[in-house]
Scaffold this motif. Structure first.
Motif, PDB file in Angstrom:
ATOM      1  N   THR A   1       0.811  -1.228   0.000  1.00 25.98           N
ATOM      2  CA  THR A   1       0.000   0.000   0.000  1.00 25.98           C
ATOM      3  C   THR A   1       0.848   1.284   0.000  1.00 25.98           C
ATOM      4  N   LEU A   2       2.151   1.175   0.238  1.00 20.79           N
ATOM      5  CA  LEU A   2       2.974   2.395   0.299  1.00 20.79           C
ATOM      6  C   LEU A   2       3.109   3.020  -1.096  1.00 20.79           C
ATOM      7  N   PRO A   3       3.065   4.368  -1.183  1.00 25.44           N
ATOM      8  CA  PRO A   3       3.164   4.989  -2.515  1.00 25.44           C
ATOM      9  C   PRO A   3       4.562   4.866  -3.134  1.00 25.44           C
ATOM     10  N   GLN A   4       5.609   4.786  -2.287  1.00 25.69           N
ATOM     11  CA  GLN A   4       6.974   4.742  -2.835  1.00 25.69           C
ATOM     12  C   GLN A   4       7.242   3.403  -3.526  1.00 25.69           C
ATOM     13  N   LYS A   5       7.950   3.486  -4.654  1.00 19.29           N
ATOM     14  CA  LYS A   5       8.338   2.231  -5.341  1.00 19.29           C
ATOM     15  C   LYS A   5       9.536   1.609  -4.627  1.00 19.29           C
ATOM     16  N   ARG A   6      10.435   2.483  -4.144  1.00 15.18           N
ATOM     17  CA  ARG A   6      11.665   1.971  -3.518  1.00 15.18           C
ATOM     18  C   ARG A   6      11.472   1.877  -1.998  1.00 15.18           C
ATOM     19  N   ILE A   7      11.847   0.732  -1.472  1.00 16.45           N
ATOM     20  CA  ILE A   7      11.660   0.481  -0.039  1.00 16.45           C
ATOM     21  C   ILE A   7      13.007   0.087   0.573  1.00 16.45           C
ATOM     22  N   VAL A   8      13.396   0.793   1.634  1.00 21.44           N
ATOM     23  CA  VAL A   8      14.534   0.316   2.432  1.00 21.44           C
ATOM     24  C   VAL A   8      13.929  -0.515   3.557  1.00 21.44           C
TER      25      VAL A   8
ATOM     26  N   GLU B   1      10.973  -2.027  -5.409  1.00 16.49           N
ATOM     27  CA  GLU B   1      12.404  -2.360  -5.301  1.00 16.49           C
ATOM     28  C   GLU B   1      12.735  -2.402  -3.813  1.00 16.49           C
ATOM     29  N   ILE B   2      13.177  -3.558  -3.337  1.00 13.21           N
ATOM     30  CA  ILE B   2      13.441  -3.711  -1.894  1.00 13.21           C
ATOM     31  C   ILE B   2      14.954  -3.708  -1.660  1.00 13.21           C
TER      32      ILE B   2
END
Ligand code: 13P
Ligand code: SF4
Length: 348
Positions: free
Chosen positions: A178-185, A208-209
């Motif tokens: 559900t998070l809007p960001q494509k890139r996740i740290v 992208e994780i």
């Protein structure tokens, strides 16, 4: 005197029988089944702890990995880390004893700042929580300024204070999706990050994780070879694994989920045998709550969870030492609370 007459006259005997009814099918730490003698030995302590709880308006939260005599003898709430965080948030108690590990007790303190939160043993860490600190997360944020920082709940308050949202193994996929960001740290579990990448790809979610390098000392040890061997020996076997396991193991499991979800899966399926690729405490809980199921060997002990004992719980309740009391600097606690509250919003 017969057993019933003895029980009516003697509170210790009544408590020993209560404990025996619960623990009958569980192996105790000596490697034997619980019996009336071993239950008589702990009955004075469980009675004392339950009396102290009333006197101090205390509750005891117990993670499923701690010893069953704690969970069933003195615990008020038992479950996985999400459930226990939710109970800590709702607790009306003056004192919360957290029989689990320190990061869980810190989470309880953040959610219930007015309560005194105590841990039986201050050394009950976690290899995941100990793998990363706040400065490491700040450095990752400099490297990936456009990313959302998602922390697995197995991390310190300092790491939570640097994160956008917290997750547990019971809600991680839905929350990240559900998070809007494509890139996740994602911190701190490298193996869980691998499992997240795979599950999100299966769901058609494009993320992208980026992960840090922590692992769980318990779950990283299970292997694909162990699964292959067990399947050969036990036809019809169901493999039930936690997402802290390696992707190879996760791929071969019949079910992958949080400790709470693993329990629900076993209770709701009928199979001749189960192999639980997680901490042994979960098998003990199932031996109490679903005694007709057969478990084959494979589970492992978490050295941190097993630091919790009835004696230490009694001492933490009766006269907590400074190192047993969780204290957090108010600003840090407030910042850490944002990412946990966001988890509750997104998980509902
Ligand atoms: P759960 O969130 O499934 O309880 O997991 C916590 C944990 O420490 C697993 O090793
Ligand atoms: Fe940490 Fe692993 Fe123990 Fe869970 S089982 S508390 S992740 S070391």
């Amino acid at each position: 005197m017969n057993a019933f007459a003895k029980q009516a006259n003697d509170p210790i005997e009544a408590e020993a029988l209560r404990l025996l009814r619960l623990l009958l099918h569980v192996e105790c730490s000596t490697g034997h089944q619980w019996n009336i003698e071993t239950c008589r030995q702990i009955a004075p302590l469980t009675l004392e702890i339950n009396r102290l709880k009333q006197e101090k308006n205390a509750v005891i939260l117990t993670h499923s990995y701690v010893e069953p005599e704690i969970i069933y003898g003195v615990g008020d709430f038992k479950g996985d880390s999400y459930y226990l965080a939710d109970q800590a948030k709702q607790a009306k108690a003056d004192v919360i004893v957290f029989a689990g590990v320190v990061f869980m007790a810190e989470t309880a303190k953040i959610l219930s700042p007015e309560a005194q939160v105590v841990v039986p043993d201050r050394n009950s860490g976690c290899s995941l929580a100990d793998s990363i600190n706040g400065e490491d997360v700040r450095n990752l944020k400099v490297l990936y300024p456009d990313a959302a920082v998602v922390c697995y709940i197995n991390c310190t308050a300092e790491v939570k204070a640097e994160s956008d949202v917290c997750v547990t193994s019971s809600n991680v996929y839905n929350i990240i999706a559900t998070l809007p960001q494509k890139r996740i740290v994602f911190v701190p579990d490298r193996l869980m990050a691998d499992n997240i990448r795979k599950e999100l790809a299966n769901r058609g979610v494009d993320k992208e994780i980026i992960s840090s390098d922590g692992t769980c000392v318990v779950h990283e040890e299970f292997t694909a070879a162990q699964i292959a061997e067990a399947r050969k020996t036990f036809p019809g076997l169901k493999i039930v694994a936690h997402p802290e396991c390696t992707p190879d193991v996760a791929e071969l499991a019949d079910f992958l989920g949080s400790t709470g979800e693993m329990m629900k899966y076993v209770k709701s399926t009928a199979a001749p045998y189960y192999l639980m690729l997680t901490e042994c405490g979960l098998v003990s809980r199932l031996a109490v709550e679903d005694p007709d199921k057969n478990f084959i060997g494979g589970c492992r002990l978490c050295p941190y969870m097993k630091m919790n004992t009835l004696l230490k719980i009694r001492d933490a309740l009766a006269n907590p030492q400074p190192d047993q009391v969780i204290t957090l600097e108010a600003g840090l606690s407030k910042r850490a609370s944002h990412c946990i509250e966001r988890m509750f919003e997104l998980a509902d």
